[in-house]
Enzyme design. Sequence first.
Site, mmCIF file in Angstrom:
data_model
loop_
_atom_site.group_PDB
_atom_site.id
_atom_site.type_symbol
_atom_site.label_atom_id
_atom_site.label_comp_id
_atom_site.label_asym_id
_atom_site.label_seq_id
_atom_site.Cartn_x
_atom_site.Cartn_y
_atom_site.Cartn_z
ATOM 1 C CE LYS A 1 -3.815 2.067 2.711
ATOM 2 N NZ LYS A 1 -4.612 1.930 3.978
ATOM 3 C CB SER B 1 -7.798 3.698 3.351
ATOM 4 O OG SER B 1 -6.913 3.097 4.264
ATOM 5 C CB SER C 1 -7.941 0.926 6.242
ATOM 6 O OG SER C 1 -8.712 2.106 6.248
#
Lengths: 453, 453
Positions: free
Chosen positions: B71, B147, B171
């Site tokens: 990420k 997210s 997330s």
Amino acid sequence: MTAQAALLAAGELSSVELLRQQLAATDASQPVINSYIYVDAEGALAAAAESDARRRSGHARPLEGLPVAVKDNIDVAGMVTTAGMETRRYDTAAAFDNPAVAALRAAGAVIVGKLNMHEAAMGADNDNPFYGACHNPHRPGYTPGGSSGGSGAAVAAGLCSAALGTDTMGSVRIPASYCGVVGLKPSWGAISTRGTVALCRRLDHIGPLTRSARDLRLLLQVMTGFDADCAQSRAIDFVPADSAPLRIGVVDFGDAADVAPDVQAAFEEGLRVLTGLGHRLQRLPSPVFASGRARRAGLLMCEAELLVEHADAWAGDRSRFSPLLVKLMSWAEGRSAAELAAASQLADRGQVQLQQWLAQCDVLVMPTAPQRAFAFGTPAPASQADLTAYANLAGNPALSVPLPVAAGALPVGMQLVGTLGDELQLIALADAFQKAVAWHPSVPDACAAWWPK
Amino acid sequence: MTAQAALLAAGELSSVELLRQQLAATDASQPVINSYIYVDAEGALAAAAESDARRRSGHARPLEGLPVAVKDNIDVAGMVTTAGMETRRYDTAAAFDNPAVAALRAAGAVIVGKLNMHEAAMGADNDNPFYGACHNPHRPGYTPGGSSGGSGAAVAAGLCSAALGTDTMGSVRIPASYCGVVGLKPSWGAISTRGTVALCRRLDHIGPLTRSARDLRLLLQVMTGFDADCAQSRAIDFVPADSAPLRIGVVDFGDAADVAPDVQAAFEEGLRVLTGLGHRLQRLPSPVFASGRARRAGLLMCEAELLVEHADAWAGDRSRFSPLLVKLMSWAEGRSAAELAAASQLADRGQVQLQQWLAQCDVLVMPTAPQRAFAFGTPAPASQADLTAYANLAGNPALSVPLPVAAGALPVGMQLVGTLGDELQLIALADAFQKAVAWHPSVPDACAAWWPK
């Protein structure tokens, strides 16, 4: 405490006798030392009699009959928790014991009363405008340190066998240092803080103060435990003490800490004792992150939380807060959420600093406070908590043990700091230190008159 | 991932071949899914070739040759860490790997590139205005969740063997739920967050997303470790999984959670699978403290910290932030330190709520999110993170595992939550669950065209 426990176990002293001696000394001391805010003589005597009965029937518990007093920001069922604040003086008595208090009681300890403290635990001189200043038994007119000043003073004067304090930036260890007793701030979460008046939940700890290091172990083992009802509780696996020589980390503070020359001299003598015990000193680099910055960050964290914890009283008559607390809380009222978030980030840097030092040694040692106790009326040194705050920011266990000082001199403490869960190592080291310096419990000269000859 | 590892170990596939397949699929998928912000094909191919060489020489490491993507709020040396923000797009590349990334690399994993995410990790639809929306591989046009949307999408589409995400309120687990993969938020502190763009340090966690539960164990064991240079690091003693029947706690949310009927039905089917495995359901009382309040407290904690983390950019041209982020951060700018302290106290109550439930069971299960993935252009449900946030507030480990759903239907996740250090139990339970439902990795229909027949 351990010596008293031995006398009780041997039947040479009853719990009621021990308590009566302490209560008489407390009565005599109050006009001079003022270490108690509340004494529950009747309740304590009843509990002591029950203790004696259990002992006679062969059912003595680990702390059977030992009188323990509690800082007045920790709930004891049936007693008001003033936190040294005028705003809480007429509150309803606590309905429940804080879990550590309950554990002490279940282990046979006799809860005597509530100890003086700095107003709201937000300061370190214990010159309390509402409940009166608490004085240092070694030199009345001088601070016992704070915020657990009553705890340090009562233990030093022998008015209880052990005391509980709370430590948010150094509030157990500073009075231990100033009063010449032992004080432990355990690993964060090791002792439940449910049923306490919060100063800063991230930094608050309950810790015991005693006269000898070996007393701490028993108290810790009784009081520790995970509490699902408390957000600030963590199960701690204590690491057994290692008898091998330790790497003792000594930070080169240089100008980064404001250590008084006489404190530094006593500390260096303490280091010689530690090397005499076979441990090796490991010099550590100066702080990248100066203690003062972390301490100031911690202060904002405390002040902001005071506004939450005492919101109702604060919304009322502010004259019931001391002018200093009004000043601090008013200042915090003007601070933004982002400023508090930034303070918390600075606090993180203090934590990392301590962790980095501990990565290079087994136990870190430093003076507990940069100064000795000071006289009331002189300004409190701003740096008092600079050396203790690291362990609150980091959550690591830390202990203060008295250094040898000249007869009649004010005490000085040496702080031992370990990794998380390293309490037993710190206690073992402090115990060996006290043996090496032939430490023995004695009441300060100023207190001698209150005790039977 | 484990299946691919077996092929690599057997010599039936080389790391370079595996990576080339994934890179080709990634290229083909980008116009539709857009899961990557950056692909380092050259660097990854070189690393894969080195992996193959180590394997040939008999020095294969635990994750040898497995492509892992990261990420884009986690530092990978040589790559810019955008955090999905325009303000960071032209920053200097990170000089160092985050410690978990470094550990993966040292264990032989091939780091492929950086994954799409919600701007600043502050939201859960991954409709990123600067790097483009990331789409759900099960149904393009729908959110992958966030997210860590890119992480969920890339793993679901098979574009990497495993991915790292971050989880502050859910997330990792929400995209795992929406994309039909497994995602773990470990115990707070178990994986160092040093070298990440903070959202809220108290709540931030790094966690792996994979296709099967058993993959998680290896990744966790490689990535965990105390990091003295990180304030948010704690040594975790993982408790070995227990094969005895478990008390599976099921909260009676009633009206306190906004669970969609189709999600509830899938969840109840999941409960039947668990009882079929011999575990016992334990009904738990409704929350005393509604999840929504804790979640909103967590949001203020995040927003205040965004003001600190992105202070320089925020002081500059605010048009480089999305209008929504400007709105959230502007609102937080007007909040006081006391409001943030109060939010933190509310967060504590969320933690206690979870602890109290876990005191009555071994593992808590609930839907991961109250809804399935939704279409871009429809409003994101406010309650998306209500069921995941508890574990962030409390620090407890939590895992999302896909529930069986009808062919072609959007995935639904079941969340398993354990006590601190209980990751291995959660993983073992999820693994048993996947075996019981005869789960097998497959790429969604929408992605089939990108793979060799």
